[in-house]
Motif scaffolding. Sequence first.
Motif, PDB file in Angstrom:
ATOM      1  N   LYS A  60     -24.055 -65.387 -36.133  1.00 29.87           N
ATOM      2  CA  LYS A  60     -25.076 -64.624 -35.419  1.00 29.87           C
ATOM      3  C   LYS A  60     -25.990 -65.581 -34.659  1.00 29.87           C
ATOM      4  CE  LYS A  60     -25.308 -60.860 -38.824  1.00 29.87           C
ATOM      5  NZ  LYS A  60     -26.186 -60.137 -39.785  1.00 29.87           N
ATOM      6  N   PRO A  84     -13.712 -64.573 -27.489  1.00 29.75           N
ATOM      7  CA  PRO A  84     -14.900 -64.114 -28.223  1.00 29.75           C
ATOM      8  C   PRO A  84     -15.166 -62.626 -28.064  1.00 29.75           C
ATOM      9  CG  PRO A  84     -15.537 -65.263 -26.212  1.00 29.75           C
ATOM     10  CD  PRO A  84     -14.049 -65.426 -26.335  1.00 29.75           C
ATOM     11  N   LYS A  85     -15.688 -62.048 -29.123  1.00 27.04           N
ATOM     12  CA  LYS A  85     -16.151 -60.670 -29.128  1.00 27.04           C
ATOM     13  C   LYS A  85     -17.594 -60.659 -29.606  1.00 27.04           C
ATOM     14  CE  LYS A  85     -11.652 -58.516 -29.886  1.00 27.04           C
ATOM     15  NZ  LYS A  85     -10.897 -59.770 -29.687  1.00 27.04           N
ATOM     16  N   VAL A  86     -18.362 -59.682 -29.127  1.00 28.03           N
ATOM     17  CA  VAL A  86     -19.795 -59.619 -29.430  1.00 28.03           C
ATOM     18  C   VAL A  86     -20.140 -58.231 -29.943  1.00 28.03           C
ATOM     19  CG1 VAL A  86     -22.114 -59.747 -28.450  1.00 28.03           C
ATOM     20  CG2 VAL A  86     -20.378 -61.378 -27.733  1.00 28.03           C
ATOM     21  N   SER A  87     -21.040 -58.194 -30.938  1.00 30.25           N
ATOM     22  CA  SER A  87     -21.501 -56.914 -31.482  1.00 30.25           C
ATOM     23  C   SER A  87     -22.971 -57.017 -31.854  1.00 30.25           C
ATOM     24  CB  SER A  87     -20.682 -56.546 -32.725  1.00 30.25           C
ATOM     25  OG  SER A  87     -21.186 -55.366 -33.326  1.00 30.25           O
ATOM     26  N   TRP A  93     -17.737 -53.369 -30.870  1.00 27.00           N
ATOM     27  CA  TRP A  93     -17.456 -54.705 -30.354  1.00 27.00           C
ATOM     28  C   TRP A  93     -17.078 -54.650 -28.882  1.00 27.00           C
ATOM     29  CZ3 TRP A  93     -18.049 -58.985 -33.475  1.00 27.00           C
ATOM     30  CH2 TRP A  93     -18.247 -58.724 -34.831  1.00 27.00           C
ATOM     31  N   VAL A  96     -16.301 -60.536 -24.033  1.00 25.69           N
ATOM     32  CA  VAL A  96     -17.170 -61.177 -23.047  1.00 25.69           C
ATOM     33  C   VAL A  96     -16.322 -62.062 -22.154  1.00 25.69           C
ATOM     34  CG1 VAL A  96     -19.204 -61.126 -24.522  1.00 25.69           C
ATOM     35  CG2 VAL A  96     -17.699 -63.100 -24.602  1.00 25.69           C
ATOM     36  N   TYR A  98     -15.098 -65.297 -20.408  1.00 26.61           N
ATOM     37  CA  TYR A  98     -15.092 -66.666 -20.935  1.00 26.61           C
ATOM     38  C   TYR A  98     -14.170 -67.528 -20.091  1.00 26.61           C
ATOM     39  CZ  TYR A  98     -10.517 -65.490 -22.854  1.00 26.61           C
ATOM     40  OH  TYR A  98      -9.211 -65.109 -22.989  1.00 26.61           O
ATOM     41  N   VAL A 109     -24.110 -65.483 -23.304  1.00 26.25           N
ATOM     42  CA  VAL A 109     -24.590 -64.280 -23.974  1.00 26.25           C
ATOM     43  C   VAL A 109     -26.089 -64.136 -23.750  1.00 26.25           C
ATOM     44  CG1 VAL A 109     -22.800 -64.204 -25.746  1.00 26.25           C
ATOM     45  CG2 VAL A 109     -24.856 -65.573 -26.144  1.00 26.25           C
ATOM     46  N   ILE A 116     -27.242 -60.998 -32.470  1.00 25.64           N
ATOM     47  CA  ILE A 116     -25.924 -60.505 -32.093  1.00 25.64           C
ATOM     48  C   ILE A 116     -24.880 -61.290 -32.886  1.00 25.64           C
ATOM     49  CG2 ILE A 116     -26.607 -59.794 -29.779  1.00 25.64           C
ATOM     50  CD1 ILE A 116     -25.188 -62.335 -28.724  1.00 25.64           C
ATOM     51  N   ILE A 118     -21.225 -62.925 -32.928  1.00 30.58           N
ATOM     52  CA  ILE A 118     -20.158 -63.455 -32.091  1.00 30.58           C
ATOM     53  C   ILE A 118     -19.002 -63.800 -33.022  1.00 30.58           C
ATOM     54  CG2 ILE A 118     -19.465 -65.313 -30.524  1.00 30.58           C
ATOM     55  CD1 ILE A 118     -22.453 -65.539 -29.751  1.00 30.58           C
TER      56      ILE A 118
END
Length: 373
Positions: A60, A84-87, A93, A96, A98, A109, A116, A118
């Motif tokens: 995070k 990468p994924k973000v939540s 999710w 993003v 990259y 980000v 958040i 990652i």
Amino acid sequence: MAPAVAYSCEFDQVTFDNDFAGASSDKMIASCQSNSQNKIEIVLKPENTPINNSPWYAFKLSSEEKKQVEVTIRVTDGDNRYPPKVSKDGQHWEGVEYVKDNEKLVFTVALSKQPIVIAAQEIITNQDYSEWVNRLAKSPVTSQSVIGESVQGRPINALEVRGNRQANEWLVILGRQHPPEITGALALFPFTENLLSDSSVAKSFRDRFNILIVPNLNPDGVQMGHWRHNVNGVDLNRDWNKFAQPEVRAVHEHINKLIQAGGKMVMAVDFHSTRRDIFYTMPNDYGMEQRYLVNNWLKAVDKQYKNFSVIQKPGNNPGRGVFKQYFADHYNVHAITYEMGDNTDRAFINDFAIDAANQLMKTMMMDNQELQP
């Protein structure tokens, strides 16, 4: 039992946190540094090489002030397999944008006071499994039990379905031997739920077959953010010839109890993820009962899809300790490794799993498995 916050990851104006279930463990973080107030780099190291040289990551980030931060994730002596994924909430999710340069991922980000997450993939925790098992256990045709414990004492939960108390044939469903293989988990859930549904096919299937479901075999690795191993540093899907790990022993001993009580194993499906969608099977000529069972099943599924090919890859590796090989050698019946691609569309994974479960039930209820050589 969550991992401690990595002492090396301290940045001016940016807070780093890996103190949550499924986060990157300190052992996987080689170093952290900040090149400026708006750039940070996290260097990961694999658990070992060569087979698992692409480490899992999950952490995070937050900031007291709203700001854009460039994040670099670098892997030493390995490969960066996961975009990468973000939540914001750990449930929803998004990918993003990259740039990948050899072993390095770079992306930007937006940070604020709200942390958040990652991560390499969506995070499915032990708590998620517990809630799922408890929900399915409410069905009158299922029973829940703990068949063993992990190295660190976490329960190995199982569901058993005995639709017809006279039935003695068993289908086995296994999952999460390798913690980050999330697309396998995303397939196991709808696949299993379809087996337990109220459809006419499922009801007929359960009149003849019992089902053993062990959805989360490596709860320590799931908690600790491991890429492939349990906490003893052992790949569980290489231990089915030694039975040195308690997680593997728990399943093996439970299956043997079912057999001692008159049960007969007839089929197993082990859910995993890899870089593409593929089904690792046993060869038709290996000498198992109903030699064309899997071939019939997967060919039938393949016919349902015009723009997707169900790829079978038969293999026989007696010395590796892989679950499907163990199942074939011990019980003389088929087992497969059901692999979904890391980046396969999530809606497709769900729909395909439902179709695959339907077709497996229909195929197993056929009296003659010599139809499609």
